[in-house]
Write an enzyme that holds these catalytic residues in place. Structure first.
Site, PDB file in Angstrom:
ATOM      1  N   HIS A 319     -11.808 -20.861 -81.521  1.00 37.54           N
ATOM      2  CA  HIS A 319     -13.214 -21.540 -82.033  1.00 37.54           C
ATOM      3  C   HIS A 319     -12.922 -21.670 -83.440  1.00 37.54           C
ATOM      4  O   HIS A 319     -13.424 -20.314 -84.294  1.00 37.54           O
ATOM      5  CB  HIS A 319     -14.537 -21.408 -81.703  1.00 37.54           C
ATOM      6  CG  HIS A 319     -15.351 -22.454 -81.976  1.00 37.54           C
ATOM      7  ND1 HIS A 319     -15.370 -23.354 -81.376  1.00 37.54           N
ATOM      8  CD2 HIS A 319     -15.712 -22.815 -82.991  1.00 37.54           C
ATOM      9  CE1 HIS A 319     -16.715 -24.994 -81.538  1.00 37.54           C
ATOM     10  NE2 HIS A 319     -16.552 -24.503 -82.808  1.00 37.54           N
ATOM     11  N   ALA A 320     -12.531 -22.878 -83.599  1.00 33.29           N
ATOM     12  CA  ALA A 320     -12.183 -23.153 -85.302  1.00 33.29           C
ATOM     13  C   ALA A 320     -12.955 -22.619 -86.366  1.00 33.29           C
ATOM     14  O   ALA A 320     -14.695 -23.213 -86.443  1.00 33.29           O
ATOM     15  CB  ALA A 320     -11.446 -24.834 -85.418  1.00 33.29           C
ATOM     16  N   HIS A 349     -12.384 -31.607 -91.087  1.00 34.30           N
ATOM     17  CA  HIS A 349     -14.040 -31.144 -90.540  1.00 34.30           C
ATOM     18  C   HIS A 349     -13.807 -29.477 -91.609  1.00 34.30           C
ATOM     19  O   HIS A 349     -14.960 -29.415 -91.811  1.00 34.30           O
ATOM     20  CB  HIS A 349     -13.637 -30.627 -89.056  1.00 34.30           C
ATOM     21  CG  HIS A 349     -15.325 -30.506 -88.704  1.00 34.30           C
ATOM     22  ND1 HIS A 349     -16.457 -30.653 -89.145  1.00 34.30           N
ATOM     23  CD2 HIS A 349     -15.557 -28.450 -89.247  1.00 34.30           C
ATOM     24  CE1 HIS A 349     -17.540 -29.607 -88.755  1.00 34.30           C
ATOM     25  NE2 HIS A 349     -17.142 -28.852 -89.020  1.00 34.30           N
ATOM     26  N   GLU A 350     -12.565 -29.181 -90.881  1.00 35.51           N
ATOM     27  CA  GLU A 350     -12.720 -27.216 -91.744  1.00 35.51           C
ATOM     28  C   GLU A 350     -12.264 -27.407 -93.323  1.00 35.51           C
ATOM     29  O   GLU A 350     -13.385 -26.417 -93.876  1.00 35.51           O
ATOM     30  CB  GLU A 350     -11.728 -26.764 -90.963  1.00 35.51           C
ATOM     31  CG  GLU A 350     -11.979 -26.509 -89.328  1.00 35.51           C
ATOM     32  CD  GLU A 350     -13.208 -25.906 -89.233  1.00 35.51           C
ATOM     33  OE1 GLU A 350     -13.968 -25.024 -90.124  1.00 35.51           O
ATOM     34  OE2 GLU A 350     -13.422 -25.899 -87.338  1.00 35.51           O
ATOM     35  N   HIS A 353     -15.797 -28.116 -95.118  1.00 34.53           N
ATOM     36  CA  HIS A 353     -16.261 -26.960 -95.807  1.00 34.53           C
ATOM     37  C   HIS A 353     -15.516 -25.960 -96.427  1.00 34.53           C
ATOM     38  O   HIS A 353     -16.218 -25.509 -97.446  1.00 34.53           O
ATOM     39  CB  HIS A 353     -16.036 -25.762 -94.455  1.00 34.53           C
ATOM     40  CG  HIS A 353     -17.307 -26.007 -93.027  1.00 34.53           C
ATOM     41  ND1 HIS A 353     -18.537 -26.441 -93.571  1.00 34.53           N
ATOM     42  CD2 HIS A 353     -16.254 -26.348 -92.087  1.00 34.53           C
ATOM     43  CE1 HIS A 353     -19.140 -26.729 -92.115  1.00 34.53           C
ATOM     44  NE2 HIS A 353     -17.606 -26.325 -91.084  1.00 34.53           N
ATOM     45  N   GLU A 377     -21.597 -29.485 -92.562  1.00 34.35           N
ATOM     46  CA  GLU A 377     -20.942 -29.570 -91.462  1.00 34.35           C
ATOM     47  C   GLU A 377     -20.046 -31.316 -91.513  1.00 34.35           C
ATOM     48  O   GLU A 377     -18.995 -31.834 -91.548  1.00 34.35           O
ATOM     49  CB  GLU A 377     -21.419 -29.781 -90.356  1.00 34.35           C
ATOM     50  CG  GLU A 377     -22.138 -28.571 -89.630  1.00 34.35           C
ATOM     51  CD  GLU A 377     -20.829 -27.475 -89.574  1.00 34.35           C
ATOM     52  OE1 GLU A 377     -20.329 -27.605 -89.642  1.00 34.35           O
ATOM     53  OE2 GLU A 377     -21.410 -26.294 -89.678  1.00 34.35           O
ATOM     54  N   HIS A 478     -20.895 -21.735 -79.591  1.00 33.84           N
ATOM     55  CA  HIS A 478     -22.296 -21.554 -80.658  1.00 33.84           C
ATOM     56  C   HIS A 478     -23.593 -19.980 -79.656  1.00 33.84           C
ATOM     57  O   HIS A 478     -24.013 -20.283 -80.900  1.00 33.84           O
ATOM     58  CB  HIS A 478     -22.673 -22.448 -80.974  1.00 33.84           C
ATOM     59  CG  HIS A 478     -21.628 -23.394 -82.247  1.00 33.84           C
ATOM     60  ND1 HIS A 478     -21.213 -24.175 -81.185  1.00 33.84           N
ATOM     61  CD2 HIS A 478     -21.660 -23.595 -83.324  1.00 33.84           C
ATOM     62  CE1 HIS A 478     -19.991 -24.842 -82.194  1.00 33.84           C
ATOM     63  NE2 HIS A 478     -20.177 -24.763 -83.332  1.00 33.84           N
ATOM     64  N   TYR A 488     -25.043 -29.934 -86.179  1.00 29.15           N
ATOM     65  CA  TYR A 488     -24.252 -31.183 -86.033  1.00 29.15           C
ATOM     66  C   TYR A 488     -24.492 -32.478 -85.781  1.00 29.15           C
ATOM     67  O   TYR A 488     -24.226 -33.324 -85.820  1.00 29.15           O
ATOM     68  CB  TYR A 488     -23.344 -30.548 -84.962  1.00 29.15           C
ATOM     69  CG  TYR A 488     -22.514 -29.265 -84.952  1.00 29.15           C
ATOM     70  CD1 TYR A 488     -20.950 -29.131 -86.002  1.00 29.15           C
ATOM     71  CD2 TYR A 488     -22.770 -28.025 -84.796  1.00 29.15           C
ATOM     72  CE1 TYR A 488     -21.252 -27.867 -86.581  1.00 29.15           C
ATOM     73  CE2 TYR A 488     -22.587 -26.462 -84.521  1.00 29.15           C
ATOM     74  CZ  TYR A 488     -21.830 -26.816 -85.868  1.00 29.15           C
ATOM     75  OH  TYR A 488     -20.844 -25.184 -85.703  1.00 29.15           O
TER      76      TYR A 488
HETATM   77  O1  X8Z Z   1     -17.943 -25.854 -84.255  1.00 20.30           O
HETATM   78  C1  X8Z Z   1     -17.540 -26.868 -84.665  1.00 20.30           C
HETATM   79  C2  X8Z Z   1     -16.393 -26.257 -86.016  1.00 20.30           C
HETATM   80  C3  X8Z Z   1     -16.667 -25.305 -86.373  1.00 20.30           C
HETATM   81  S1  X8Z Z   1     -18.061 -25.519 -87.825  1.00 20.30           S
HETATM   82  C4  X8Z Z   1     -15.296 -26.954 -85.042  1.00 20.30           C
HETATM   83  N1  X8Z Z   1     -18.401 -28.184 -84.250  1.00 20.30           N
HETATM   84  C5  X8Z Z   1     -19.116 -28.108 -82.751  1.00 20.30           C
HETATM   85  C6  X8Z Z   1     -18.497 -28.194 -81.876  1.00 20.30           C
HETATM   86  O2  X8Z Z   1     -17.375 -27.840 -81.998  1.00 20.30           O
HETATM   87  O3  X8Z Z   1     -18.915 -27.308 -80.991  1.00 20.30           O
HETATM   88  C7  X8Z Z   1     -17.411 -29.385 -84.904  1.00 20.30           C
HETATM   89  C8  X8Z Z   1     -18.484 -30.373 -83.910  1.00 20.30           C
HETATM   90  C9  X8Z Z   1     -19.470 -30.413 -83.552  1.00 20.30           C
HETATM   91 ZN    ZN Z   2     -17.990 -26.828 -89.382  1.00 24.26          ZN
END
Ligand code: X8Z
Ligand code: ZN
Length: 579
Positions: A319-320, A349-350, A353, A377, A478, A488
């Site tokens: 997960h990024a 996106h990254e 941050h 975010e 998450h 988000y």
């Molecule tokens: O978790 C993330 C990022 C890392 S902060 C990749 N996002 C959420 C997800 O993947 O559920 C970005 C969009 C929503």
């Molecule tokens: Zn993020």
């Protein structure tokens, strides 16, 4: 001052910040190693470091109570509040509880990251990325259902750990003065926790009509593809047919949703593949956008220490994420990059941050964070809004086709399948967790409550019955990894406010969806001024700094998508809305 005498509040905070900075760096290092090399040992080491940080934070937050009644300078009072709310996980102070709690969270994250799912007809069990690729590209409902069910069933194993985590984390939150962990999470927004919940509901009511219009359109096209027996005309959408494991983005459905006469997709993926672009080059494109705004290049250590691709020989958290190991300049990202348009966007996106982290590195430690977590975010996503066809042409990543009016609707639809489809999902994860933490949703109703929220907000339903032995919320990163999610939802709204503010800064008067701030240092200066504020001021001031409005408002988002809304309403004429 004699030894042992209470310090003044400012002196106390300086010492506290220095101690927390040291412990935070140690935790970041241990967590980085665990996330990029998952073993029992690295999990234990990361849990130990994290438990120490929590223990010190709780002790200092309790000590800070001593100063709460004193007449404090507003700055000092703010840092004391931030000290109490800085963590998203707090353990009770009884012996061994901290290590148990951080151990649970790190173990859930590791289970999520290493889960493998046997699929009919494939020799090796599939990991999440492989399952996601199947959901995205297959149009065979049986294949899609197998991938969806396999992954969701795998989350079952998290449930016992999750139950104990809720119990311990709530007790920890209570020790620092909150009713439960959810209240602590909701206390990070410069307003009372109850007002924050109402604020998110107000924003949802602003955008819900647009979501329902998109939902109705998608439902009819899905029914045309899969048949009315699978996709009923007034029913919620089947969760496994949306092209994404959580139905949080519907962008992979674009080929079956494109406006009549429009080509299959605005296909950045194909261009990247045709040019044999590497993951690292994709990150370089991202960096170049930020430097075109007058922001600095990334440090050499970023390129040496980041993880861009899944290593072949060890388990990692794919997960990024973006990291700020030393809270100054040891910035990194950790991703398993695929050469796709989707990952091109996630890279921006990254990097958003990382650029935020770098901008606030000069501030006192407790201010080194986003104005609120939604701001953090939203930065990279704001940049992604400037990834327009015009921009792609400028950097040589365009397939050169001229935008016709229907192509413009196509591109807005494409964007909406990411941004608008996401909104109810962004809201409901923490709607569920807040009620889990405060006990309104008891363990025996976890799954039922989850699917009620999915149905109410997203208009999604599972195609197969899901009982209480399943733990479908845990199939989302998450939830397994204790990362709050309302951020988000906020980011989806905020990025449009930022985009409009920055577009105005460059004197843009055309439609919002065509604006790109690429190559505009004046926009970078405006953005940079906000980034450098970190968390030093209440977020409405940071919002005002970038767009002149102090209030969260979905008006910019609705303006951005106005042409699409008109088109959807036309397409939906006479068709049922809602479920
Ligand atoms: O978790 C993330 C990022 C890392 S902060 C990749 N996002 C959420 C997800 O993947 O559920 C970005 C969009 C929503
Ligand atoms: Zn993020």
């Amino acid at each position: 001052m004699a030894a042992g005498e209470p310090k003044d509040a400012e002196g106390f905070l300086r010492d506290a910040e220095s101690a927390l900075l040291d412990l935070s760096i140690e935790t970041q290092r241990a967590e980085w190693v665990q996330s990029t090399y998952i073993t029992d040992d690295t999990t234990a080491l990361a849990s130990r470091a994290y438990a120490r940080l929590i223990e010190a934070t709780v002790r200092l937050a309790k000590e800070a109570n001593r100063y709460r009644s004193a007449a404090l300078a507003p700055e000092t009072a703010r840092r004391i509040h931030l000290l109490r709310t800085s963590l998203s996980l707090v353990a009770p102070s009884e012996p061994a509880a901290g290590m148990e709690l951080t151990g649970l969270v790190n173990a859930m994250q590791a289970m999520y990251a290493t889960a493998r799912v046997p699929l009919p007809g494939t020799p090796e069990p599939a990991n999440l990325e492989e399952l996601e690729r199947q959901l995205a590209s297959s149009r065979d409902p049986d294949v899609q259902l197998a991938a969806w069910t396999g992954w969701h069933d795998a989350a079952r194993g998290l449930r016992p750990k999750f139950l104990r985590y809720v119990e311990l984390a709530n007790r920890g939150a209570q020790e620092v003065g909150f009713s439960d962990l959810g209240e602590l999470w909701r206390s990070k927004y410069d307003m009372p926790p109850g007002s924050f919940e109402r604020e998110t509901e107000r924003l949802w009511s602003q955008v819900e009509p647009l979501y329902r219009a998109l939902h109705a359109y998608v439902r009819r096209r899905l029914a045309a593809t899969y048949g009315e027996d699978r996709v009923g005309g007034r029913d919620p959408l089947p969760a496994h047919l949306l092209g994404n494991m959580w139905a949080q983005s519907w962008v992979h459905l674009y080929p079956i949703l494109a406006p009549a006469g429009e080509r299959a997709a605005p296909d950045l993926t194909r261009v990247l593949l045709d040019r044999a672009t590497t993951p690292r080059q994709m990150v370089e494109y991202g960096e170049r956008f930020f430097t075109s705004l007058g922001l600095p290049t990334l440090p050499a250590s970023f390129w040496e220490r980041s993880m861009f691709v899944r290593p072949p020989d060890r388990q990692v958290v794919c997960h990024a994420s973006a990291w700020d190991i030393d809270f100054v300049e040891d910035l990194r990202i950790k991703m398993c990059i695929d050469v796709t348009a989707e990952d091109f966007r996630t890279i921006h996106h990254e990097l958003g941050h990382n650029y935020y982290q770098r901008a606030y590195a000069e501030l006192p430690f407790l201010y080194r964070d986003g104005a609120n977590d939604g701001f953090h975010e939203a930065i990279g996503d704001t940049i992604s809004l400037s990834v327009t066809p015009e921009y792609l042409r400028k950097i040589g990543l365009s397939d050169g086709e001229d935008p016709s009016p229907s192509a413009e609707i196509g591109r807005l639809l494409h964007r909406a399948l990411e941004t608008i489809a996401f909104l109810p999902f962004g809201l409901l994860i923490d709607r569920w967790r807040w009620r889990v933490f405060d006990g309104t949703i008891p363990p025996e109703r976890y799954n039922r409550a989850w699917w009620e929220l999915r149905r109410t907000y997203q208009g999604i339903a599972p195609a197969v019955p899901r009982g209480e032995e399943e733990f479908d919320a845990g199939a989302k990163y998450h939830v397994a990894a204790n990362v709050p999610y309302a951020r988000y939802f906020l980011a989806a709204i905020l990025q449009m406010q930022f985009h409009r503010g920055l577009a105005r800064e460059i004197g843009w008067t055309g439609p919002l969806h065509r604006a790109s701030i690429y190559g505009h240092p004046e926009a970078g200066a405006r953005l940079g001024a906000m980034l450098r504020m970190g968390q030093s001021r209440p977020w409405p001031e940071a919002l005002e700094a970038v767009c002149g409005e102090p209030r969260l408002d979905a008006g910019a988002l609705l303006e951005y998508f106005a042409p699409l809304r008109a088109w959807l309403d036309e397409e939906n004429r006479g068709a049922p809305l809602g479920w």
